[in-house]
Design a protein around this motif. Structure first.
Motif, PDB file in Angstrom:
ATOM      1  N   MET A 115      -9.105 -12.801  -6.884  1.00 30.75           N
ATOM      2  CA  MET A 115      -8.837 -13.979  -6.059  1.00 30.75           C
ATOM      3  C   MET A 115     -10.137 -14.558  -5.491  1.00 30.75           C
ATOM      4  O   MET A 115     -10.302 -15.787  -5.418  1.00 30.75           O
ATOM      5  CB  MET A 115      -7.842 -13.637  -4.949  1.00 30.75           C
ATOM      6  N   PHE A 119      -8.449 -10.061   4.273  1.00 32.93           N
ATOM      7  CA  PHE A 119      -8.707 -10.778   3.025  1.00 32.93           C
ATOM      8  C   PHE A 119      -7.839 -12.037   2.920  1.00 32.93           C
ATOM      9  O   PHE A 119      -8.307 -13.099   2.507  1.00 32.93           O
ATOM     10  CB  PHE A 119      -8.464  -9.891   1.809  1.00 32.93           C
ATOM     11  N   LEU A 158       0.837  -1.205   0.000  1.00 34.22           N
ATOM     12  CA  LEU A 158       0.000   0.000   0.000  1.00 34.22           C
ATOM     13  C   LEU A 158       0.865   1.246   0.000  1.00 34.22           C
ATOM     14  O   LEU A 158       0.465   2.292  -0.500  1.00 34.22           O
ATOM     15  CB  LEU A 158      -0.920  -0.006   1.224  1.00 34.22           C
ATOM     16  N   THR A 164      -5.714  -1.104  -7.097  1.00 40.75           N
ATOM     17  CA  THR A 164      -5.093  -2.269  -7.729  1.00 40.75           C
ATOM     18  C   THR A 164      -5.289  -3.521  -6.878  1.00 40.75           C
ATOM     19  O   THR A 164      -5.681  -4.585  -7.366  1.00 40.75           O
ATOM     20  CB  THR A 164      -3.577  -2.022  -7.914  1.00 40.75           C
ATOM     21  N   LEU A 165      -4.991  -3.349  -5.573  1.00 42.95           N
ATOM     22  CA  LEU A 165      -5.097  -4.508  -4.696  1.00 42.95           C
ATOM     23  C   LEU A 165      -6.540  -4.979  -4.587  1.00 42.95           C
ATOM     24  O   LEU A 165      -6.809  -6.173  -4.482  1.00 42.95           O
ATOM     25  CB  LEU A 165      -4.523  -4.182  -3.310  1.00 42.95           C
ATOM     26  N   PHE A 166      -7.470  -4.028  -4.623  1.00 41.44           N
ATOM     27  CA  PHE A 166      -8.876  -4.425  -4.556  1.00 41.44           C
ATOM     28  C   PHE A 166      -9.252  -5.252  -5.786  1.00 41.44           C
ATOM     29  O   PHE A 166      -9.971  -6.248  -5.683  1.00 41.44           O
ATOM     30  CB  PHE A 166      -9.784  -3.196  -4.433  1.00 41.44           C
ATOM     31  N   GLU A 186      -2.627   9.887  -3.273  1.00 45.30           N
ATOM     32  CA  GLU A 186      -2.885   9.355  -4.625  1.00 45.30           C
ATOM     33  C   GLU A 186      -2.262   7.971  -4.796  1.00 45.30           C
ATOM     34  O   GLU A 186      -2.864   7.044  -5.340  1.00 45.30           O
ATOM     35  CB  GLU A 186      -2.324  10.316  -5.685  1.00 45.30           C
ATOM     36  N   LEU A 187      -1.017   7.895  -4.303  1.00 43.23           N
ATOM     37  CA  LEU A 187      -0.318   6.609  -4.376  1.00 43.23           C
ATOM     38  C   LEU A 187      -1.123   5.527  -3.667  1.00 43.23           C
ATOM     39  O   LEU A 187      -1.362   4.436  -4.196  1.00 43.23           O
ATOM     40  CB  LEU A 187       1.062   6.752  -3.714  1.00 43.23           C
ATOM     41  N   PHE A 188      -1.601   5.859  -2.455  1.00 44.11           N
ATOM     42  CA  PHE A 188      -2.376   4.888  -1.668  1.00 44.11           C
ATOM     43  C   PHE A 188      -3.641   4.480  -2.402  1.00 44.11           C
ATOM     44  O   PHE A 188      -3.950   3.288  -2.518  1.00 44.11           O
ATOM     45  CB  PHE A 188      -2.732   5.467  -0.296  1.00 44.11           C
ATOM     46  N   VAL A 189      -4.349   5.482  -2.924  1.00 40.85           N
ATOM     47  CA  VAL A 189      -5.616   5.165  -3.608  1.00 40.85           C
ATOM     48  C   VAL A 189      -5.344   4.270  -4.825  1.00 40.85           C
ATOM     49  O   VAL A 189      -6.054   3.303  -5.083  1.00 40.85           O
ATOM     50  CB  VAL A 189      -6.343   6.465  -4.008  1.00 40.85           C
ATOM     51  N   ARG A 225      -2.792   2.224  -5.227  1.00 42.43           N
ATOM     52  CA  ARG A 225      -2.443   0.891  -4.751  1.00 42.43           C
ATOM     53  C   ARG A 225      -3.667   0.141  -4.242  1.00 42.43           C
ATOM     54  O   ARG A 225      -3.872  -1.038  -4.560  1.00 42.43           O
ATOM     55  CB  ARG A 225      -1.400   1.001  -3.617  1.00 42.43           C
ATOM     56  N   ALA A 226      -4.470   0.832  -3.438  1.00 41.93           N
ATOM     57  CA  ALA A 226      -5.664   0.196  -2.871  1.00 41.93           C
ATOM     58  C   ALA A 226      -6.581  -0.288  -3.982  1.00 41.93           C
ATOM     59  O   ALA A 226      -7.126  -1.393  -3.918  1.00 41.93           O
ATOM     60  CB  ALA A 226      -6.392   1.176  -1.959  1.00 41.93           C
ATOM     61  N   LEU A 244      -7.232  -7.083  -7.369  1.00 36.81           N
ATOM     62  CA  LEU A 244      -6.613  -8.383  -7.094  1.00 36.81           C
ATOM     63  C   LEU A 244      -7.500  -9.218  -6.164  1.00 36.81           C
ATOM     64  O   LEU A 244      -7.700 -10.426  -6.372  1.00 36.81           O
ATOM     65  CB  LEU A 244      -5.244  -8.148  -6.462  1.00 36.81           C
ATOM     66  N   VAL A 245      -8.020  -8.539  -5.123  1.00 35.73           N
ATOM     67  CA  VAL A 245      -8.918  -9.215  -4.175  1.00 35.73           C
ATOM     68  C   VAL A 245     -10.119  -9.794  -4.920  1.00 35.73           C
ATOM     69  O   VAL A 245     -10.491 -10.957  -4.728  1.00 35.73           O
ATOM     70  CB  VAL A 245      -9.373  -8.223  -3.077  1.00 35.73           C
ATOM     71  N   VAL A 246     -10.706  -8.973  -5.802  1.00 33.23           N
ATOM     72  CA  VAL A 246     -11.886  -9.448  -6.543  1.00 33.23           C
ATOM     73  C   VAL A 246     -11.520 -10.657  -7.388  1.00 33.23           C
ATOM     74  O   VAL A 246     -12.240 -11.657  -7.433  1.00 33.23           O
ATOM     75  CB  VAL A 246     -12.460  -8.304  -7.415  1.00 33.23           C
TER      76      VAL A 246
END
Lengths: 379, 652
Positions: free
Chosen positions: B44, A329, A190, B36-38, B28-31, B33-34, B40-42
């Motif tokens: 998975m 998760f 993150l 992208t990772l979300f 902005e970086l966090f959003v 990344r979040a 990825l979560v979907v």
């Protein structure tokens, strides 16, 4: 810290300033998140009711644990984020010391040494504490550094994560070790850790896999992985769990056999039906519809959690809250993947559903922190 | 990554103006990344959903049946074996409840450990323990309960119940096991069951016998196995992971085997055992009207219950290696020279072949010689000083005095083929029995047999020996009982049979119930038969006429008799006595002494029982076997009279 406080009000994503008048903001509660958590908990209790197979005492114990977990959730939400920031290094160091103590004085349960016990008083797993402490420590470390983290800072973070992970791995508790490491790693992700580095590291690990297989993994761990690919190679031993859990889930079909009707769990074919394998009971009794509903709820919790994290007023808060969500998760994924036979068997409970207190309380504490970083204006 | 390196340096200066820019950048970086990772979560979670679809929808049927296989266990249920009754409806073989310990091998994690625990818990002997191991090792159905300990006492059942948790996969099962209430008394007649072996399983229908533990191995139990066994049943039951039965879902009851009703009369059987009084021997009694076997005694016997409940290896070794062979059925398989009991056949053959008449007289001086031969064939009354002999004998006297010389002479004049053919009509040399396939056929020697077996021609001396039932001639007690029945029937041959009826209640009289295969012996007139019967009657009843005029058996059994019986004694030599030597029991070993025979039937006018008695190495036929025959006939007649009196009482 003064600068941070000043900066926060200028954040373009910060709308907390618009909402101080809402009652739940003053209570530091996010009703949507708490509502989603409650749906999962209630749904989980229904299936646990079936899985305990008439053992009222177990069910009552779980109810009490959830009551306590809610208290922890609310208390954790009241504590302002800068308090977490302040105690993060302390908690981390204390946790590390406790882990060392476990190695020397820990109580053996089922062949691994995970518990510290003060006889007559209480007993707890320091590794559980590390699930919160490691991401907090990494976030604490990174919040003062400019992001994305440099190679040097990344390396420092890796040290912070690896020390406890190794200690937990020694217990041995590979599942928790991976989760603790993963919690720290999600902070790094993150924080903007370069995807290229992640990819290279992944490839490196992939290349080193034969060496890890040979020198790192214990015999039983290797067996678990082998079993995953061919459960029938040892149907009464290592393969039993996977065969019985996939049988339970598969036999449930679209709508399931009906609540309290799961023959796999009622006739004791399914091992650990109350704890790690409870999703198999759900799959058997409520079918695809039941499990898919649960996964949807989890997804909504994750979405809401990440949304709240993005609203946080500080880097520390964002990273910490986001990392908790991702850890949550990972719990879900590892557990369901394990029970449905696509990951080897590691001892990871299904969050908020499996019987057992420690993980529920840790998780709810985490969600408390998420709400705290969202709702506290003062920094 | 050069850019971050520079940024870091700036950051370390904690310049506030730069911090503002960094803060936005970090958000902005966090959003990013979040987000992208979300995704990825979907993805998975999508993988998990895909896996669930695979398990629960696409392969649902496979897992459903796998779950049912887990849950539902089809057990086969052994049918209760048919019962066996004697002619009066008394149980000769029934089924009794026995508690036994069974293991479901699939559910026993470590069989050796469990066996050790069970043995310690039940205080089993080493033999029982090794038997248990043997059964586990030869187990053919690891998913079905396997009986490892046959009969448990109540205390053992209680101990198992208390310690049940120590022995997973073990259960106490109640099952029906064969029981023979009369134990040794009817052992050889009824036969016995044995534990089903792998070899048996290859012979029988494996489905029908999948739950069956025992199979008929001897006697009636073996011959009527098919009727007695019944049909297998099924039980669908839900059982848990430890193999314990939770509930029964569906039952198709087994069909019990059919009950057998035998001709056997257990009273008569008992009388035979008692009359033999511990001596080795056999008694076979037939109903001459239909061949029904009324009694079949072979002594010594064994307790067939031991084959069901198990016996120690030592006990089995004792049974199977005893020189008195208790497992051997002398009544059907003991083959002995018939001795003088064969004489009535030779006499009738002489009449039939017109080699003699009822009036032909021969002088018996105690010995016989073939013309031009030195060898002396002795009468039983022969003495070294040649003072023996019966004097002038006709056929009737030759029978009741059992003159050897008469029959030596007669047999020497009969063509051997004709004599053999004639004797064959009495059932000698073959197994006539309807339902005793294991019975021996004896030996009716003829020149062809002798050439084949001994490589020697038939000598005239062979015929002479055969005249008194010696030489190579062999017959079983069952065959001699058939001879007695044929004489009783005045020439009508009946086949011996054990079975009186399957599943039907008793019929009052057996006469017409079973059609006998009847072979009328030709060439002999009714008068000839009556003469022969009268001669046989004299054997028993002719008395007070002086020693040389009395029947041979009169002194032993004929003096106080209330009914009329006909009989013939026989004393069969086991070893040849050298020329010129007298038979001396004292000098001979136990197994070299003469066999005592007696065949008889009664009542003379309308015979309803015919029997043969053999006492192995017992001595004289009249003195040893005669009283046994008399005792059995007494028991029979007394029972018949009592029954007749009761019937009269009822009729009044």
């Amino acid at each position: 810290m003064i600068q941070a406080d000043f900066q926060r009000t200028l954040s373009p994503y910060d709308n907390a300033a618009n909402a101080p008048s809402r009652w739940y903001f003053r209570l530091h509660i996010d009703p949507i998140l708490v509502g989603l958590l409650t749906v999962v908990i209630l749904f989980g209790l229904v299936i646990l009711r079936s899985a305990v197979d008439g053992n009222e005492a177990l069910f009552t114990a779980q109810l009490q644990r959830f009551a306590m977990a809610y208290v922890v959730l609310i208390v954790a939400a009241q504590i302002p984020p800068h308090f977490y920031l302040r105690i993060a290094p302390v908690v981390y160091v204390v946790g590390l010391l406790l882990l060392v103590l476990v190695l020397f004085f820990g109580v053996f349960v089922k062949g691994s040494q995970r518990w510290l016990e003060i006889p007559g008083l209480f007993r707890f797993q320091p590794s559980e504490l590390m699930k919160l402490a490691v991401p907090m420590a990494v976030a604490w470390y990174l919040q003062r550094r400019s992001l994305p983290p440099s190679f040097k800072y990344t390396a420092a973070c890796l040290v912070i994560m690896t020390l406890p992970a190794l200690l937990i791995g020694r217990q041995p508790d590979l599942g928790t070790s991976i989760l603790v490491f993963g919690a720290g790693f999600s902070v790094l992700l993150l924080a903007g850790l370069s995807w290229r580095w992640v990819l290279s590291a992944g490839l490196a690990i992939g290349a080193a896999a034969p060496l890890i297989w040979q020198f790192v993994l214990e015999g039983y761990q290797r067996q678990r992985i082998l079993t995953l690919f061919d459960p029938q190679s040892d149907p009464l031993g290592a393969g039993w769990n996977i065969i019985q859990s996939t049988t339970a889930i598969g036999s449930g079909g679209l709508l399931g056999k009906g609540l309290f009707q799961g023959s796999q769990s009622y006739l004791d074919f399914l091992p650990e039906a109350r704890t790690d394998f409870i999703v198999a009971v759900m799959g058997e009794e409520l079918g695809f519809v039941g499990v898919a509903f649960l996964l949807l709820m989890y997804l909504l919790i994750i979405a809401r959690g990440l949304w709240l994290a993005a609203q946080a007023g500080s880097t520390f808060g964002r990273l910490l809250a986001g990392a908790f969500v991702l850890t949550f998760f990972v719990y879900v994924f590892v557990n369901v993947a394990m029970v449905s036979g696509i990951l080897p068997v590691v001892g990871v409970p299904l969050p908020l559903v499996s019987y057992g207190g420690t993980s529920a309380i840790t998780l709810m504490a985490g969600f408390g922190v998420i709400m705290s970083v969202r709702t506290h204006k003062a920094w | 990554m050069p850019a971050p390196r520079g940024a870091t340096k700036r950051h370390n200066t904690l310049a506030p103006e730069l911090a503002i820019k960094d803060q936005n950048r970090e958000v902005e970086l966090f959003v990013g990344r979040a987000t992208t990772l979300f995704v990825l979560v979907v993805l998975m979670l999508g993988l998990l959903v895909y896996r669930l679809l695979e398990l629960q929808l696409w392969n649902h049927d496979t897992y459903k049946s796998r779950s049912d296989d887990n849950r539902i266990r089809v057990q086969t249920l052994a049918p209760p074996r048919g019962m066996i009754f004697d002619r009066d409806g008394r149980l000769l073989a029934d089924n009794q409840n026995a508690s036994s310990l069974a293991l479901v091998i699939d559910s026993v994690p470590e069989p050796t450990v469990s066996i050790g625990r069970i043995a310690a818990l039940l205080e089993l002997s080493d033999t029982q323990r090794s038997e248990m191991i043997a059964r586990v090792e030869s187990n053919r159905r690891p998913d079905a309960p396997l009986v490892v300990v046959d009969s448990l006492s109540e205390e053992q059942v209680a101990r198992l119940a208390v310690n049940r948790h120590l022995i997973p996969g073990a259960e106490v099962v109640n099952r029906l096991v064969r029981h023979y209430p009369y134990a040794e008394i009817a052992a050889h007649a009824v036969g016995s069951v044995r534990r089903l072996s792998d070899e048996d399983l290859r012979r029988v229908d494996p489905v029908q016998y999948s739950a069956t533990e025992f199979i008929g191995k001897r006697g009636v139990e073996a011959f009527y196995e098919r009727a007695l066994h019944g049909q297998v049943g099924y039980q669908k039951a839900e059982s848990d992971a430890l193999g314990r039965l939770r509930q029964t879902l569906d039952v198709q009851s087994p069909m019990a085997g059919k009950d057998l009703h035998l001709h056997l009369d257990i009273d008569l059987q008992r009388a035979g055992v008692a009359a033999l009084a511990g001596r080795r021997g056999a008694v076979v009694a037939l109903d001459p009207r239909n061949g029904g076997v009324l009694a079949m005694v072979s002594q010594p016997a064994y307790d067939p219950n031991f084959f069901v409940t198990g016996m120690s290896e030592a006990a089995f070794a004792a049974l199977s290696t005893s020189k008195y062979v208790p497992l051997f059925n002398r009544a059907t398989n003991g083959q002995y020279a018939p001795g003088s009991t064969f004489k009535p056949i030779v006499g009738l053959a002489g009449i039939a072949l017109e080699a003699t008449t009822w009036d032909t007289v021969v002088e018996d001086r105690g010995a016989f010689q073939l013309p031009g031969q030195e060898r002396v064939y002795r009468d039983w009354s022969w003495t070294k000083d040649n003072s023996g002999g019966q004097g002038m004998v006709d056929l009737r006297r030759a029978i009741y005095r059992s003159s050897n010389v008469y029959f030596y002479d007669l047999a020497s004049r009969l063509p051997i083929r004709d004599l053999v053919d004639f004797a064959g009509q009495f059932g000698l040399g073959r197994n006539l029995a309807v339902d005793i396939p294991s019975a021996s056929s004896g030996l009716l020697p003829d020149p062809i047999w002798k050439q084949g077996a001994k490589g020697l021609p038939w000598f005239p001396g062979d015929s002479v020996n055969m005249g008194i039932g010696q030489g190579d001639l062999l017959a079983t007690p069952l065959q001699m009982a058939v001879v007695a029945a044929t004489l009783a029937n005045r020439g009508r041959l009946v086949q011996p049979r054990m079975l009186r009826g399957i599943d039907t209640p008793l019929q009052n009289d057996a006469e017409a119930s079973v059609p006998a295969t009847q072979i009328a012996i030709e060439q002999i007139t009714a008068e000839d038969w009556e003469n022969m019967v009268a001669s046989l009657e004299d054997v028993v009843h002719r008395g007070n006429q002086g020693f040389r005029r009395n029947g041979t058996a009169w002194a032993y059994i004929g003096q106080d008799i209330e009914y009329r019986m006909a009989g013939k004694s026989g004393t069969a030599q086991v070893v040849e006595i050298s020329q010129g030597e007298e038979y001396d029991e004292e000098t001979l070993s136990e197994f070299d002494r003469k066999h005592a025979w007696f065949i008889a039937f009664a009542p003379v006018e309308n015979p309803t029982i015919a029997l043969a008695v053999l006492v192995e190495n017992g001595g004289g036929g009249s003195s040893v076997a005669g009283p046994v025959a008399r005792a059995v006939l007494d028991a029979y007649m007394q029972k018949a009279n009592t029954a007749a009196q009761q019937e009269m009482v009822v009729q009044r």
